[in-house]
Each structure stands twice: as C-alpha cells, then as structure tokens.
Enzyme design. Structure first.
Site, PDB file in Angstrom:
ATOM      1  N   LYS A 386      -4.223   5.816   1.551  1.00 49.05           N
ATOM      2  CA  LYS A 386      -4.444   7.165   1.658  1.00 49.05           C
ATOM      3  C   LYS A 386      -4.914   7.412   3.135  1.00 49.05           C
ATOM      4  O   LYS A 386      -4.426   7.719   4.023  1.00 49.05           O
ATOM      5  CB  LYS A 386      -4.523   7.731   1.205  1.00 49.05           C
ATOM      6  CG  LYS A 386      -3.477   7.591  -0.466  1.00 49.05           C
ATOM      7  CD  LYS A 386      -4.673   8.671  -1.458  1.00 49.05           C
ATOM      8  CE  LYS A 386      -5.872   8.065  -2.391  1.00 49.05           C
ATOM      9  NZ  LYS A 386      -6.006   6.761  -3.033  1.00 49.05           N
ATOM     10  N   SER A 728       1.482  10.392 -24.169  1.00 41.51           N
ATOM     11  CA  SER A 728       2.888   9.487 -23.672  1.00 41.51           C
ATOM     12  C   SER A 728       2.046   8.101 -24.925  1.00 41.51           C
ATOM     13  O   SER A 728       3.486   6.787 -25.332  1.00 41.51           O
ATOM     14  CB  SER A 728       2.796   8.993 -22.521  1.00 41.51           C
ATOM     15  OG  SER A 728       1.509   8.524 -22.504  1.00 41.51           O
ATOM     16  N   LYS A 771       3.538   3.110 -14.620  1.00 41.33           N
ATOM     17  CA  LYS A 771       3.906   2.753 -16.020  1.00 41.33           C
ATOM     18  C   LYS A 771       4.008   1.412 -15.843  1.00 41.33           C
ATOM     19  O   LYS A 771       3.677   0.742 -16.272  1.00 41.33           O
ATOM     20  CB  LYS A 771       3.683   3.642 -16.962  1.00 41.33           C
ATOM     21  CG  LYS A 771       3.137   4.306 -17.177  1.00 41.33           C
ATOM     22  CD  LYS A 771       3.606   5.666 -18.554  1.00 41.33           C
ATOM     23  CE  LYS A 771       2.622   6.524 -18.555  1.00 41.33           C
ATOM     24  NZ  LYS A 771       3.232   7.689 -20.107  1.00 41.33           N
TER      25      LYS A 771
HETATM   26  P1  ADP Z   1      -7.053   5.013   0.082  1.00 40.91           P
HETATM   27  O1  ADP Z   1      -7.399   5.989   0.846  1.00 40.91           O
HETATM   28  O2  ADP Z   1      -6.106   5.036  -0.540  1.00 40.91           O
HETATM   29  O3  ADP Z   1      -8.064   5.039  -0.748  1.00 40.91           O
HETATM   30  P2  ADP Z   1      -7.274   2.982   2.220  1.00 40.91           P
HETATM   31  O4  ADP Z   1      -6.709   3.849   2.914  1.00 40.91           O
HETATM   32  O5  ADP Z   1      -8.620   3.049   2.137  1.00 40.91           O
HETATM   33  O6  ADP Z   1      -7.253   3.196   0.799  1.00 40.91           O
HETATM   34  O7  ADP Z   1      -6.529   1.463   2.352  1.00 40.91           O
HETATM   35  C1  ADP Z   1      -7.088  -0.073   1.505  1.00 40.91           C
HETATM   36  C2  ADP Z   1      -6.941  -0.920   2.858  1.00 40.91           C
HETATM   37  O8  ADP Z   1      -5.950  -1.393   2.356  1.00 40.91           O
HETATM   38  C3  ADP Z   1      -7.185  -0.433   3.851  1.00 40.91           C
HETATM   39  O9  ADP Z   1      -7.550  -1.654   4.188  1.00 40.91           O
HETATM   40  C4  ADP Z   1      -5.788   0.109   4.301  1.00 40.91           C
HETATM   41  O10 ADP Z   1      -5.501  -0.745   5.481  1.00 40.91           O
HETATM   42  C5  ADP Z   1      -5.355  -1.435   3.224  1.00 40.91           C
HETATM   43  N1  ADP Z   1      -4.015  -0.790   2.858  1.00 40.91           N
HETATM   44  C6  ADP Z   1      -3.475   0.133   1.913  1.00 40.91           C
HETATM   45  N2  ADP Z   1      -1.732  -0.437   1.984  1.00 40.91           N
HETATM   46  C7  ADP Z   1      -0.990  -0.612   3.327  1.00 40.91           C
HETATM   47  C8  ADP Z   1      -0.265  -1.112   3.329  1.00 40.91           C
HETATM   48  N3  ADP Z   1       0.597  -0.360   2.859  1.00 40.91           N
HETATM   49  N4  ADP Z   1       0.038  -1.921   4.539  1.00 40.91           N
HETATM   50  C9  ADP Z   1      -1.439  -2.376   5.117  1.00 40.91           C
HETATM   51  N5  ADP Z   1      -2.528  -2.480   4.226  1.00 40.91           N
HETATM   52  C10 ADP Z   1      -2.616  -0.903   3.860  1.00 40.91           C
END
Ligand code: ADP
Length: 840
Positions: A386, A728, A771
């Site tokens: 995110k 659920s 799930k």
């Molecule tokens: P959140 O904000 O959802 O908790 P982050 O944005 O901090 O998660 O993501 C955690 C790590 O995972 C980051 O280093 C991000 O670049 C990597 N990441 C997550 N999803 C993807 C994706 N779809 N493709 C590439 N890297 C991803």
C-alpha cells in the site's frame, strides 16, 4: 563557599560561552545554548553533577558574531561571571538545545585554559571579594569614605529616586525595592545595571569595571539616563503620575520602561542585523496577506523584546517556521498516463485492479486539474504494497512524497498543533510535513487511518476531516500557526488494514480500494522480480554472487512465512543476503591474504564458489528449522477437530476448531479469544445438532439420543491471540461437533466457512478471497463455502481455482456431506443429490 558564608568559587571552572547578553553578579539571566561545547557542558557537568559546586560555572561573553561562529575557539573575553545554574530545561524542538537559568555570583578572570573539549575548563581567579561587602545600602557608608563613599551615596540616592517613579505593585519593582533595602551598597551597580534598560555593550563595561570605584562611575550614568527617560515620558504623556506609572509598567509587561528613550541608539541595533535578515525573509516568503500581517506584528514584538526573555525564542521559532513554509512553492506536475502505467507496472507485480483504479484516478486528474475527488484509501493486510503504491503515485506525478503515521495518534493537536500559549507548543503533523517537503503540493500518505485513537484531548479524526474536506482545507488552520494554510493542492492518500475501525465520517470521504493478500505464486514472482534484486542491492551483492532458485523461494514462503503480504518474506531474503555477504567478505579476505603470502597454503575450501546457491540445506542453516509445517493433516487425526477459515485485518487465516466432551450436566465451555458473535454461533450450532441428533445418529457418551445429556462440552479455537469475531465459523463448529458426537473423523483436506441459521441454512460471509488464499497457503484441497458466495470465487487467481475444489453449500446437510469421507449418515444429499463439487 566557606563556612562564614562568603562566596569562594572553585579554582577550576567550566566555561559557558554566550552570545546572548551579559550576566552580572547578583542578577539572574536565562541563556539558551545550542553550540556543541555548551551542550556538552550542560549534559556532562550540570546534569551529571550532584554537589552544589558542580552547578557553579563561569559565563564568558562571546563578542564574536554568532553567524560566523565556528568550532574554533574565539578569543575569550578577559572577564566573566561565575554563576549558579538554578534551572536547566532541555528541548528538542526546533533543534536540540538547553535553556539555563543562571544567577551571577562574582567576577573572575581566566588565568589559563586547561581544556578545550568537550567543554572549556579554565583555571580562574576570583576578582570580587564578596566577603568585604558588608554595609547594607540603607545604613549609609561606613568603611569607605572619600570618593567611593560619595559615589555610592549618589548611586543609592538615584536608585531610590528611580524607585519613587515606579509602581510598586508590579512584581519586578517590588523586587527592586527589596533588593535596595537589603543589599550591600557595593553590589548595587551590578544589580541595578542588570535591571534597568541597558545594552549588552554597556553591561559589558560594567562587568569589566573590576574596581568598585570604576563600577559606580560606569553604572551611575546609566541609572541617571533611565531616570531622565522616565521623566521625559511623564512629561509628554501629561497624565497624573499615578496613572502614568501604571501605564508605563503595564505597557512594558513588567520590564522597566524607557526603551524608546534610551540615550544610546546602539541598544536598538544590537540584534538589529538578525531581525532585519528575518524581516527580509518574511517579505520574501510569498505568504498570503493575512499571514504576512501576523508575521510583521510578531516581528515588531520581537524587536522590542530582550533576547534573554523566554518568549523571544518562542516568537523567533514561530517566525522561522512561517518563513520556511512553502506558501506558494510547488513542484510542477508531469503526468503522462502511459509513463505512469509503465512505472506502476515496473514497481509492482500483480495488483491489477488497484493499478487500474489508480490510473483512472490519475487520468481524471489530468483532465480536470482542480480535482476535488474522493481521497483514495488503500485497505489491506500489512506488507501488500500500500505504502509502496503511494510512493509510486508521487513519482508518476513528479511530486514530493511524505508519510504521516497516524497509528496510535489520539490527540487532535497531533494533527492540528498546539496553541502557542502552551509550553513546548508545536505545529501539527500536517504543517510539519509541509515544512519537511518544502512544497505545497506533495503526496501525503496518511498511514493507518484505522488506528486513530480517541482521548480527552479531542478527537483526531475530526481534525483529519477538516484536513481532507475539499470544501474546508483551502483554509486549514493549525493552532500553532494560527493563520490559514491552503492544503487544497496536497494529494492525500490513506491506508488502513480494515475499514471496520475507520471513523464513519472519515470513511465517507474516502474511496476504498481493497488490496487483498497475494497467492503463493504471486509471492514467488514478487520475490524474484522485486524483493531479491532489492535486497541484493541493499547488501552490496550481485546476482553473480548469490542465487536463490525458484524452489528455495517456494520453500521460504511456505515454511518460513505465513502472511498475507510479503514483508516477512522480504526480511527472510534480507537474512539470507546478510549471511551470504559475510561469506563473500570472508572470501575476499582469504583471497587477499593468499595474494599477500603466496607461499602460504591458504585454505581453498574457505573460498566459496560463485554464485553461492541457496539450496534447502543452506536455507535451513541460515534461517533455522522451518517455522511452519504442513500441520493440517496431522491435527485432523481425532474426532472433534475441524478446519475453519477466518478473516482478520492481517489477511485470511486457517483456524482449527477443537471440541471435547466429558461427564457433566450439559455445560458449554468456550475458550480462545472469542468475540460475542462467535459464542452465539456456538450455541446455534449445538441447538441445531440437538434438534437433528436423531437424523444424523448423534449420541452422547453413553450412546443416548441427546448428545448433551450427562455431558459437558468444551469448544476451543486455538491459534493466535487474535479475537475471532464474525459469524463465519458457524459451519465449522457444526462440523466439529458432528464429528465429536458421531466419533468420525473430518476429512483432513477440507476447510470451510459460512454462517448458519437455527434451521440449518448456510448464509454468505465476507472475506472469501483472503480466506481461500489462506486455505491455499496451508495446503488444503477442498473448500466449503456458502452457495451465495459463489460469485466471489471469480476474483481468485486462476491457479488457485484450479488447485482447489470448491463446494458451495446451501444448508448444513450439504456441508456435513462433504466434510466427511463417504458422506454423513442421515444427510439427505447422500441419497438424493449428487455431490455439489465444482471445479471453477
Ligand atoms: P504496506 O504499506 O501495505 O504495509 P509496503 O508498501 O510497505 O506495505 O510493502 C512492503 C514491501 O513489499 C515493500 O518493500 C514493497 O516494495 C514490497 N511489495 C509489496 N507488494 C509488492 C508488489 N506487488 N510488487 C513488488 N513489491 C511489492
């Protein structure tokens, strides 16, 4: 101090260098210190020491311009004042500094400098012999007659005259009177010079006057000037002396009047350079009319304030912030949808739906620049990217990015700042963020809006509403600033783990985009495309040095992580990189030492072959024994256990439901962090089973027809301390109890979810995708879900759909029929309907 009360200062004194004014014996002055030497003095001497002696320090005026102050030691002024630090206050805002309250004791001269670091330490000679000052001022002169006696008499009379012109009800005047009555005359020049309006240069002259005679001579004209100034003021005002006194003292807020009549112009110009520079900055900051007006007003106040006043620093900080804020500084948007698509695709694997929506959002922005659209809110488990998508959006727009963590914020002043009347008041996070990024159109990521707290200090969600509301946020008023700042150019994006705890009014302003967890395959792809290259780079490794094969990644994912996102996975890869980095570095040193000593036989085995390939054995060496085993089949080896699926804000989870029975009188015990709804589901399940006990041939321990007769039941929901709410688990509880009452095993590869009714219908539930992904992760083969959830299956990745069998059930009959090998006795469907298994 000696026993007879005379002040004897230590021979060795730590020295405080100050720009800010002159400390005279008998006066108390506030100093703000932030230079490294002074900071060390405070932290290592004042704050560590416990004896009275350790609070005595020497204050030496530093006449060098603070702007050009370097780490080099300036030439020290020859005379300083020893003083007692009576108060030390530390603060970290706007930068680390201490404020010291110091009371001057006596003059000293520096004989030799003993140490320059970490703070100055000098051998000093005490100049004022305080024990000789004996005569209280009121008793006139005794010991010294002649010129000194005359001078001191004159001085005393002038001081009394000044006192007569002032309003004694003002505290500082009352204090002046008390001092005049009780102090020895010899101390009067110092005390009076520090109380009346004098410039630093004049105070310095008084300080430098070591002989008493000279000191009286230097201080007397200052005192006379003050009296003349006051007289002039009284004349021009033409008001009765009584009223006038009040006006004078109150107008000056208790400080002695007469500034505008001080005879020397030098006084006004003393910090003039500093304030003129600030004034220039104020005019150059391009701020709106209202803000400019406030700044100019504050600036005017600042000019009139002595620097030693605590309020001076506050006003100064305020003005510094005001000129630093990006009132009209912005970056230029460079939005190219094609490029944005490529960038989003390059940065993130999968998450197609989210990327599509983000692009739409950006496209609309491009068409309509003044977009007052909804605020995007990404909702999903941790580590699904995110924040990372938020960062990409900023990059595609060419904007600055700033993350504001809201988790645990429970005070509205965190968002909106403290009023400046508070001690230690600060602007809120929004204004601070703007100061950090330095432009007025950044992308602000409001992280974890679902974790806003609430407290007596007001509701931060309400403050946030004002920030996010396009109708209001063009004039957002931070309490600290107290003038409106236009936030309408800021692009806000929010993130949350769940929408359930986002305050409804806030949720209403946002467009929620679900970011579900990843499947095993997506995770493998993300690892190879993004996480491994990223971690290699962070650890200074290359693909030629470390290779993680596909199989190993699968192993890491299934045996060392159990999460919806990829954060733990990234951490595990990081751990592997660290271990390999050590090996590579060792290899280097071995190679090097061989080169240096070619004759010596190096241990060839120590040089690893490149690339280092991480196989299963290496993996176990580095990460330790697997954290998760395929526990599903092992645990379903007894009657009374069934596998359910639960949704939590952290993603989907598999959940074992266990039941046991014992002699008793029909009691039901529930354990394992349960919500209320879960308890109801358990009661429902039992009632339904009792009603249908005959049909399904369920019995109690003795084989009686009522399963609860003479029996106590214990239901337990192990795994994790997560509160398991939501209805659920209904079908799982029924299956688990049916297994207990019938003594039959539930199929070990089946997991299920669904709400039940008293009449045995199965109702739809939420979070199906998460799930099912959790079931897939755990190696389950078949998932039972409510018929009306069938449509949710379309959202699942194709490979998950082919890997799993789905049974959609309308009623409990169908559930039980699938959950037990060969169907369940008594279920109508065993005989009439074919099994509702579909491979979607
Ligand atoms: P959140 O904000 O959802 O908790 P982050 O944005 O901090 O998660 O993501 C955690 C790590 O995972 C980051 O280093 C991000 O670049 C990597 N990441 C997550 N999803 C993807 C994706 N779809 N493709 C590439 N890297 C991803």
């Amino acid at each position: 101090m000696t026993s007879d009360g005379a002040i004897q200062i230590p021979r060795r004194l730590p020295l405080l260098l100050t720009h800010e004014g002159v400390l005279l014996p008998g006066s108390t002055v506030r100093f703000s210190v932030d230079s490294p030497r002074n900071m060390h003095l405070v932290s290592q001497r004042l704050l560590k020491g416990t004896s009275l002696k350790s609070t005595i320090i020497g204050v030496i005026p530093n006449t060098r311009d603070p702007e050009h102050d370097t780490d080099d030691l300036p030439t020290l002024h020859k005379i300083g004042t020893a003083g007692i630090a009576v108060q030390v206050v530390g603060s970290n805002w706007p930068k680390p500094h201490y404020t010291l309250l110091i009371t001057g004791l006596c003059r000293f001269s520096v004989s030799s400098l003993l140490k320059e670091r970490p703070f100055l330490l000098a051998e000093v000679e005490q100049l004022d012999k305080l024990d000789q000052y004996t005569t209280p001022a009121t008793e006139g002169v005794t010991a010294e007659n002649g010129e000194l006696g005359e001078l001191s008499q004159k001085f005393y009379q002038a001081a009394v005259q000044l006192l007569g012109m002032l309003d004694v009800s003002v505290p500082v005047v009352a204090k002046f009177r008390r001092l005049l009555d009780s102090l020895p005359r010899e101390t009067l020049p110092d005390v009076v010079a520090s109380m009346i309006r004098t410039s630093n240069a004049e105070k310095l002259q008084v300080l430098d006057a070591v002989s008493l005679e000279e000191r009286f001579k230097k201080a007397l004209p200052l005192l006379t000037r003050q009296i003349e100034g006051l007289k002039l003021l009284q004349k021009t005002r033409k008001i009765s002396p009584d009223n006038e006194k009040k006006v004078l003292t109150v107008r000056k807020g208790g400080v002695f009047p007469g500034r505008q009549f001080s005879l020397d112009g030098e006084d006004e110009d003393e910090d003039g350079d500093d304030t003129t520079a600030l004034e220039k900055k104020v005019h150059g900051a391009n701020m709106p009319e209202a803000a400019l007006k406030v700044c100019l007003k504050e600036l005017k106040r600042l000019k009139k304030m002595p620097q030693s006043m605590p309020e001076y620093a506050l006003t100064r900080n305020y003005l510094d912030l005001m000129v630093e804020l990006p009132w009209s500084k912005s970056t230029k948007d460079c939005l190219d949808i094609q490029a944005a698509r490529t960038l989003l695709d390059n940065d993130h694997y999968a998450m197609d739906k989210l990327k599509r929506r983000v692009l739409e959002y950006l496209a609309v922005r491009q068409l309509k620049t003044s977009l007052k659209g909804p605020i995007l809110c990404f909702v999903g488990p941790p580590g699904v990217g995110k924040t990372s998508v938020g960062r990409s959006i900023a990059r595609t727009l060419g904007r600055e990015f700033h993350r504001i963590a809201l988790g645990g914020v429970c005070d509205q002043s965190d968002i909106r700042g403290h009023r400046r009347t508070y001690v230690g008041s600060m602007p809120g996070r929004i204004i601070n963020g703007l100061k950090t990024v330095g432009v007025n159109n950044p992308v602000f990521l409001l992280d974890e809006v679902d974790k806003l707290g609430k407290s007596l200090q007001g509701d931060p969600a309400a403050a946030l509403l004002e920030v996010l509301d396009p109708e209001q946020n063009h004039s957002f008023t931070d309490h600290y600033l107290n003038v409106a700042f236009d936030l309408s150019q800021v692009l806000f994006i929010a993130t949350a783990n769940t929408t359930a705890t986002i305050p409804p009014a806030l949720l209403d302003r946002m467009e929620v985009l679900q970011v579900p967890g990843y499947t095993q395959e997506e995770r493998v792809e993300i690892a190879h495309r993004h996480l491994i290259p990223k971690q290699l780079e962070q650890h200074g490794l290359t693909p030629q040095q470390l290779h993680i094969p596909h199989d190993t990644t699968v192993d890491i994912i299934s045996r060392y992580t159990r999460e919806a996102g990829v954060r733990t996975l990234e951490r595990k890869i990081g751990a592997i990189c660290r271990a390999v980095a050590v090996k590579v570095a060792e290899g280097h040193t071995v190679l090097k030492s061989e080169a240096e000593h070619p004759t010596q036989q190096g241990d060839k085995a120590a040089v690893p072959e490149m690339p280092i390939v991480i196989d299963h054995i290496a993996l176990k060496d580095i990460l330790g024994p697997p954290l998760f085993d395929m526990e599903v089949s092992e645990r379903l080896t007894l009657p009374g256990v069934a596998l359910g699926l639960a949704w939590t804000p952290l993603g989907g989870e598999i959940m074992f439901v266990e039941a046991s029975r014992m002699d008793g009188d029909g009691q039901l015990t529930l354990t394992g962090q349960l919500g209320d709804v879960m308890k109801e589901s358990a009661h429902l399940a039992i009632s339904w089973l009792r009603t249908n006990a005959k049909t399904y041939q369920l019995t109690n321990m003795m084989g009686g027809p009522d399963p609860l007769e003479g029996t106590d039941i214990h239901l337990h929901f192990p795994a994790g301390a997560v509160t398991k709410d939501g209805p659920s688990a209904g079908v799982t509880i029924v299956t688990c109890l049916a297994s207990l009452f019938s003594g039959r095993l539930v199929r070990s590869d089946v997991a299920m979810t669904g709400e039940i009714t008293l009449r045995g219908l199965v109702l739809p539930v939420g979070g199906i995708k998460d799930k099912v992904l959790a079931a897939h992760r755990a190696g389950v083969k078949c998932v039972i879900l409510p018929k009306r959830n069938e449509k949710d299956l379309e959202e699942l990745p194709a490979n998950v759909r082919t890997d799993l069998d789905f049974v959609t059930a309308r009623n409990l009959d169908e559930v039980l029929n699938t959950a037990f090998d060969g169907g369940f006795p008594g279920t109508a469907s065993t005989h009439t309907h074919p099994q509702l298994t579909s491979k979607l």
